[in-house]
Design a protein around this motif. Sequence first.
Motif, mmCIF file in Angstrom:
data_model
loop_
_atom_site.group_PDB
_atom_site.id
_atom_site.type_symbol
_atom_site.label_atom_id
_atom_site.label_comp_id
_atom_site.label_asym_id
_atom_site.label_seq_id
_atom_site.Cartn_x
_atom_site.Cartn_y
_atom_site.Cartn_z
ATOM 1 N N TRP A 37 -13.558 11.088 14.588
ATOM 2 C CA TRP A 37 -12.591 10.028 14.908
ATOM 3 C C TRP A 37 -11.531 10.542 15.867
ATOM 4 O O TRP A 37 -11.213 9.875 16.865
ATOM 5 C CB TRP A 37 -11.942 9.519 13.627
ATOM 6 N N ALA A 38 -10.957 11.708 15.588
ATOM 7 C CA ALA A 38 -9.861 12.239 16.410
ATOM 8 C C ALA A 38 -10.304 12.489 17.849
ATOM 9 O O ALA A 38 -9.523 12.274 18.797
ATOM 10 C CB ALA A 38 -9.320 13.526 15.791
ATOM 11 N N GLN A 39 -11.549 12.915 18.034
ATOM 12 C CA GLN A 39 -12.015 13.294 19.367
ATOM 13 C C GLN A 39 -12.695 12.154 20.118
ATOM 14 O O GLN A 39 -13.059 12.310 21.281
ATOM 15 C CB GLN A 39 -12.965 14.491 19.245
ATOM 16 N N ASP A 40 -12.823 11.012 19.459
ATOM 17 C CA ASP A 40 -13.477 9.865 20.088
ATOM 18 C C ASP A 40 -12.431 9.018 20.831
ATOM 19 O O ASP A 40 -11.574 8.396 20.205
ATOM 20 C CB ASP A 40 -14.165 9.015 19.018
ATOM 21 N N PRO A 41 -12.481 8.971 22.161
ATOM 22 C CA PRO A 41 -11.487 8.205 22.917
ATOM 23 C C PRO A 41 -11.575 6.702 22.699
ATOM 24 O O PRO A 41 -10.645 5.964 23.016
ATOM 25 C CB PRO A 41 -11.795 8.567 24.376
ATOM 26 N N ASP A 42 -12.682 6.237 22.121
ATOM 27 C CA ASP A 42 -12.854 4.807 21.894
ATOM 28 C C ASP A 42 -12.561 4.392 20.450
ATOM 29 O O ASP A 42 -12.668 3.207 20.110
ATOM 30 C CB ASP A 42 -14.288 4.385 22.252
ATOM 31 N N SER A 43 -12.204 5.349 19.601
ATOM 32 C CA SER A 43 -11.937 5.011 18.210
ATOM 33 C C SER A 43 -10.578 4.332 18.082
ATOM 34 O O SER A 43 -9.723 4.431 18.963
ATOM 35 C CB SER A 43 -11.956 6.275 17.338
ATOM 36 N N LYS A 44 -10.367 3.641 16.971
ATOM 37 C CA LYS A 44 -9.064 3.031 16.720
ATOM 38 C C LYS A 44 -7.994 4.115 16.577
ATOM 39 O O LYS A 44 -8.284 5.226 16.139
ATOM 40 C CB LYS A 44 -9.122 2.169 15.463
ATOM 41 N N ASN A 45 -6.782 3.776 16.943
ATOM 42 C CA ASN A 45 -5.705 4.762 16.900
ATOM 43 C C ASN A 45 -5.369 5.224 15.491
ATOM 44 O O ASN A 45 -4.884 6.335 15.296
ATOM 45 C CB ASN A 45 -4.414 4.179 17.507
ATOM 46 N N ILE A 46 -5.589 4.364 14.507
ATOM 47 C CA ILE A 46 -5.169 4.657 13.138
ATOM 48 C C ILE A 46 -6.394 4.899 12.260
ATOM 49 O O ILE A 46 -7.348 4.120 12.275
ATOM 50 C CB ILE A 46 -4.353 3.484 12.552
ATOM 51 N N LEU A 47 -6.342 5.995 11.520
ATOM 52 C CA LEU A 47 -7.353 6.281 10.508
ATOM 53 C C LEU A 47 -6.672 6.181 9.151
ATOM 54 O O LEU A 47 -5.721 6.917 8.857
ATOM 55 C CB LEU A 47 -7.929 7.684 10.688
ATOM 56 N N TRP A 48 -7.134 5.241 8.331
ATOM 57 C CA TRP A 48 -6.561 5.061 7.001
ATOM 58 C C TRP A 48 -7.530 5.613 5.970
ATOM 59 O O TRP A 48 -8.645 5.129 5.827
ATOM 60 C CB TRP A 48 -6.293 3.571 6.731
ATOM 61 N N ILE A 49 -7.115 6.668 5.268
ATOM 62 C CA ILE A 49 -7.909 7.275 4.207
ATOM 63 C C ILE A 49 -7.410 6.717 2.888
ATOM 64 O O ILE A 49 -6.286 6.982 2.464
ATOM 65 C CB ILE A 49 -7.799 8.811 4.233
ATOM 66 N N SER A 50 -8.252 5.934 2.247
ATOM 67 C CA SER A 50 -7.874 5.227 1.024
ATOM 68 C C SER A 50 -8.598 5.828 -0.176
ATOM 69 O O SER A 50 -9.763 6.220 -0.080
ATOM 70 C CB SER A 50 -8.230 3.740 1.167
ATOM 71 N N GLY A 51 -7.897 5.902 -1.298
ATOM 72 C CA GLY A 51 -8.533 6.419 -2.497
ATOM 73 C C GLY A 51 -7.649 6.265 -3.711
ATOM 74 O O GLY A 51 -6.434 6.101 -3.597
ATOM 75 N N SER A 52 -8.245 6.312 -4.875
ATOM 76 C CA SER A 52 -7.501 6.184 -6.125
ATOM 77 C C SER A 52 -6.537 7.347 -6.290
ATOM 78 O O SER A 52 -6.759 8.434 -5.743
ATOM 79 C CB SER A 52 -8.467 6.159 -7.317
ATOM 80 N N PRO A 53 -5.449 7.162 -7.059
ATOM 81 C CA PRO A 53 -4.558 8.285 -7.354
ATOM 82 C C PRO A 53 -5.337 9.400 -8.039
ATOM 83 O O PRO A 53 -6.025 9.171 -9.033
ATOM 84 C CB PRO A 53 -3.521 7.666 -8.311
ATOM 85 N N GLY A 54 -5.269 10.604 -7.488
ATOM 86 C CA GLY A 54 -5.994 11.727 -8.064
ATOM 87 C C GLY A 54 -7.363 11.955 -7.462
ATOM 88 O O GLY A 54 -8.103 12.848 -7.895
#
Length: 369
Positions: A37-54
Amino acid sequence: MIREQLRATSHEVRDAARAEPCMAGTRKGILHDVQLWAQDPDSKNILWISGSPGAGKSAIVASIVQELSQQHCLGAFYPFDKRGGGDLTTPFAFWRTILYDLIQDPPPSRHKQFHASLRREILGLITQPGFDAGSKDIEAVGNIPAQSSLPDGHGFLVVVIDALDECGTESDIYFHAFLRTLVSWGSLPKAFKLVVTSWNVHSIERMLSPVSQVLTIPTGSNVTKAASADIRMFLDLNLPKATPNICAELETKAAGMFIWATTAVKFLKGPWESRLKKILSTSILGDVNELYKTILHEVFGDCLPDERVEIREILSVLALAQAPIDRETLSHLTKAEPSMLEFCLERLRPVLTQTDVLTISHLSFVEYL
């Protein structure tokens, strides 16, 4: 002068809140996806990593920060950590801290031109007459990348935010205003990227999902073979007494929840046979609250009624403390006898980080209490 004003934000508290990186060999798939994602110039600017607490989000963030630092493309890192007190849980503190990071001299790398251009834009704002780093003026920095003509094709920078859900509540208007600013980063130049981790709360999901690339950490009934294999690797390394069959049972019980696995390992450092039996008798996969209940019943179940009163008072102070607390302060606030205090702290080792100060290891235990 500006640097000193910005440095006034507790960077030491911020750095202390940083979790340990993932254990070597674990989370390979997720970390690989982040790099793509970070190195892809066409990816969205924001990466949201979602997960349960813990689920292990903070450890993943620590690994991401480590990798980006080594590649000289980390713009700034900020954890919203309630255990560090109010210093780390406001948007105002966030802006001051990342601004301080972004105006540092960029290191030599292929990202230097982009970093230097952003730095000039920021310095142009904060050195204007009347700018006050101790006021709401600081929040204007969030609009700089959107208003400027930063060069594309000369590297990229990533700002990393951990535990966004600890910044505010569903009813907090300032939290929602901050979310709107983060959403606007979705239209920034492609070289200015943002990683955000949080629990999947409604307001964050509603605002970030449409503008983000979403990466969900699988747990519970959605746990994947890769996530379970990471748990198994951790258990095999940290439970030398356990047979392969026992590790397999504990892996299933954890259901991808790293906080469950790490807490269970600490608990099992006590009487092995009785504690293992108690853990294996828990019924809900990945339920850390059931594990906490099992631990407290095991370590304090044989206490007398008057001892339980003191134990509850000690637990209450630890849970309500807005920052790490030392033994002397805890003793003063609870009026507990030194022997009772040490008795209690020793038995709380599975859920309490004990160095020069005392900190509840994970916010989920506070919420359980």
